[in-house]
Design a protein around this motif. Sequence first.
Motif, mmCIF file in Angstrom:
data_model
loop_
_atom_site.group_PDB
_atom_site.id
_atom_site.type_symbol
_atom_site.label_atom_id
_atom_site.label_comp_id
_atom_site.label_asym_id
_atom_site.label_seq_id
_atom_site.Cartn_x
_atom_site.Cartn_y
_atom_site.Cartn_z
ATOM 1 N N TYR A 165 0.825 -1.207 0.000
ATOM 2 C CA TYR A 165 0.000 0.000 0.000
ATOM 3 C C TYR A 165 0.858 1.256 0.000
ATOM 4 O O TYR A 165 0.647 2.170 -0.810
ATOM 5 C CB TYR A 165 -0.912 -0.029 1.226
ATOM 6 C CG TYR A 165 -1.711 1.241 1.467
ATOM 7 C CD1 TYR A 165 -2.861 1.517 0.734
ATOM 8 C CD2 TYR A 165 -1.310 2.162 2.445
ATOM 9 C CE1 TYR A 165 -3.591 2.679 0.972
ATOM 10 C CE2 TYR A 165 -2.034 3.321 2.693
ATOM 11 C CZ TYR A 165 -3.175 3.574 1.950
ATOM 12 O OH TYR A 165 -3.894 4.722 2.175
ATOM 13 N N TRP A 166 1.867 1.322 0.901
ATOM 14 C CA TRP A 166 2.691 2.525 1.003
ATOM 15 C C TRP A 166 3.707 2.628 -0.130
ATOM 16 O O TRP A 166 4.141 3.733 -0.482
ATOM 17 C CB TRP A 166 3.414 2.563 2.343
ATOM 18 C CG TRP A 166 2.495 2.813 3.502
ATOM 19 C CD1 TRP A 166 2.170 1.950 4.502
ATOM 20 C CD2 TRP A 166 1.764 4.022 3.772
ATOM 21 N NE1 TRP A 166 1.284 2.524 5.377
ATOM 22 C CE2 TRP A 166 1.017 3.800 4.956
ATOM 23 C CE3 TRP A 166 1.665 5.251 3.136
ATOM 24 C CZ2 TRP A 166 0.183 4.769 5.505
ATOM 25 C CZ3 TRP A 166 0.840 6.220 3.682
ATOM 26 C CH2 TRP A 166 0.116 5.984 4.853
ATOM 27 N N ASN A 167 4.089 1.522 -0.710
ATOM 28 C CA ASN A 167 5.079 1.557 -1.792
ATOM 29 C C ASN A 167 4.469 1.793 -3.168
ATOM 30 O O ASN A 167 5.158 2.273 -4.077
ATOM 31 C CB ASN A 167 5.875 0.246 -1.822
ATOM 32 C CG ASN A 167 6.848 0.120 -0.666
ATOM 33 O OD1 ASN A 167 7.350 1.113 -0.160
ATOM 34 N ND2 ASN A 167 7.101 -1.110 -0.233
ATOM 35 N N ASN A 168 3.182 1.466 -3.330
ATOM 36 C CA ASN A 168 2.596 1.495 -4.662
ATOM 37 C C ASN A 168 1.294 2.283 -4.797
ATOM 38 O O ASN A 168 0.881 2.585 -5.913
ATOM 39 C CB ASN A 168 2.330 0.057 -5.147
ATOM 40 C CG ASN A 168 3.592 -0.769 -5.234
ATOM 41 O OD1 ASN A 168 4.320 -0.697 -6.213
ATOM 42 N ND2 ASN A 168 3.843 -1.571 -4.208
ATOM 43 N N ILE A 169 0.628 2.587 -3.673
ATOM 44 C CA ILE A 169 -0.676 3.253 -3.762
ATOM 45 C C ILE A 169 -0.619 4.637 -3.127
ATOM 46 O O ILE A 169 -0.763 5.645 -3.813
ATOM 47 C CB ILE A 169 -1.773 2.391 -3.107
ATOM 48 C CG1 ILE A 169 -1.870 1.032 -3.821
ATOM 49 C CG2 ILE A 169 -3.115 3.113 -3.142
ATOM 50 C CD1 ILE A 169 -2.818 0.041 -3.169
ATOM 51 N N ALA A 170 -0.416 4.680 -1.846
ATOM 52 C CA ALA A 170 -0.292 5.960 -1.139
ATOM 53 C C ALA A 170 1.156 6.452 -1.207
ATOM 54 O O ALA A 170 2.069 5.667 -1.477
ATOM 55 C CB ALA A 170 -0.736 5.801 0.314
ATOM 56 N N PRO A 171 1.407 7.756 -0.984
ATOM 57 C CA PRO A 171 2.779 8.261 -0.996
ATOM 58 C C PRO A 171 3.646 7.553 0.043
ATOM 59 O O PRO A 171 3.239 7.381 1.196
ATOM 60 C CB PRO A 171 2.612 9.745 -0.640
ATOM 61 C CG PRO A 171 1.213 10.077 -1.027
ATOM 62 C CD PRO A 171 0.412 8.835 -0.770
#
Length: 444
Positions: free
Chosen positions: A161-167
């Motif tokens: 999620y943090w690596n590919n979706i959210a900053p």
Amino acid sequence: MLALLFLWGCITLLSILNCISYNALNVLTILLWFLSCLYYLKKDSEFTIISVLLLTSFTITGVICAYAENNVLLSEIHQVSSPSGATTRILTLSFVIIAAAQFTFKKIGNIRFLYGCLSLTTNKVVGWLLNFSVLSLIMLMIFFRLRYGNPNEYGVDRFYYWNNIAPAWGQYAKFILQQLSLLIGVLYAETKRRYFLYFIIISILSQYIVGEKFTGLFLSLVFFITPIVLINNINIGKKIFNIKAFLIISILFSLLIYSAYLSYYSISGSSDAFNRLLNRVVLQAQMWWAVDWHSSGNMVSSTDILVHLFGFGASDESKGIRYLMSIIAPSDVFSIFMMRGVTFTMGGPVNLIYFFGFPLSIIAGVALGSYSGLIMRIIVDSIKTGDLILSLISIKLLYVLVRVITMGDFYQLFEIKTILCVIIFIIYSLMSCGMNKNRIYNMS
């Protein structure tokens, strides 16, 4: 304490002589570990609360490791475990570290590093900045939830999620929010205002809605509670052993586990969620068993210790927990984890057994525990002053200490940020002594 040392000596001797089954030895070890934790809980509230993250990590991992020694699949390293005696060796080493830390913590208790908050005006300004920062970070988490959703909605883990979706920088913002929980606890302990109690609840909820589960939420709770216990001189040994406290702890612990279950449910569906959660629980002890299994029982070269344990001249992938991962994991698995920027868990204190062998690792454990006791005393004294700047330094030192002992990342002791924290504390200590010369003279 002498009785505990004698009993642990007997357990160690039984382990070396290999005269009873591993399962029987593991049961005795777990029981003795619980007895040791109970001793610290009853005898020393200050030490217990400042070391609660260590005690909790060792307890959970030790119990799981005892279970994992019975032919259990360790999915990340593609290996089936077997009885090895790892639980006894590592929990014995864990006890040595905790015992040495508590001994040092008590022995230097009469040394006054600090004599109170240096500036009430500065503290008030920092308090305002803290309120603004926490509120801003909470709003940021809410924005991420509204703008990007959360990992459960996409059926992915929080790392993806943090690596590919959210900053990606949002994960660091969430990390800072967790650490600021300690400062919220300081303000609550000093003012008794319910506002800060609501603040921490909203902070934890804001972390949850962007995918944080067990570990981060638990850290926030511990960081918040720690200054309350220290500043108000609460005897947790008396507070915790009642039905109300038991129910509260049980409910909170159940909610944390349920949050982890929901994450796996969103990824794999109802049919496999429980199995994935159980697999994740078992992997908590993966490194304890696997690193102990790969240990030769002898001390490695001094060059390997300097490079791979302390990180001098080493690349990121050849020091600390990452180095241990490269030893126990297949090369393709290791590469995938490095690409994702993710590590296994609990690389310590089993790393001492790998680098020094057993029982020589006991000596290293005493040294690490003694150093930890000194740092813990500094942290406790800093928090008890109510000085928010010192408390901020304390949370940084506490986080590094936990990483070093539980994850095996010794190199963090020599990073610039850690050294700066120590330097700032020394400056504060000298200023505190200088401002209280008359008081020191009268005490002497």
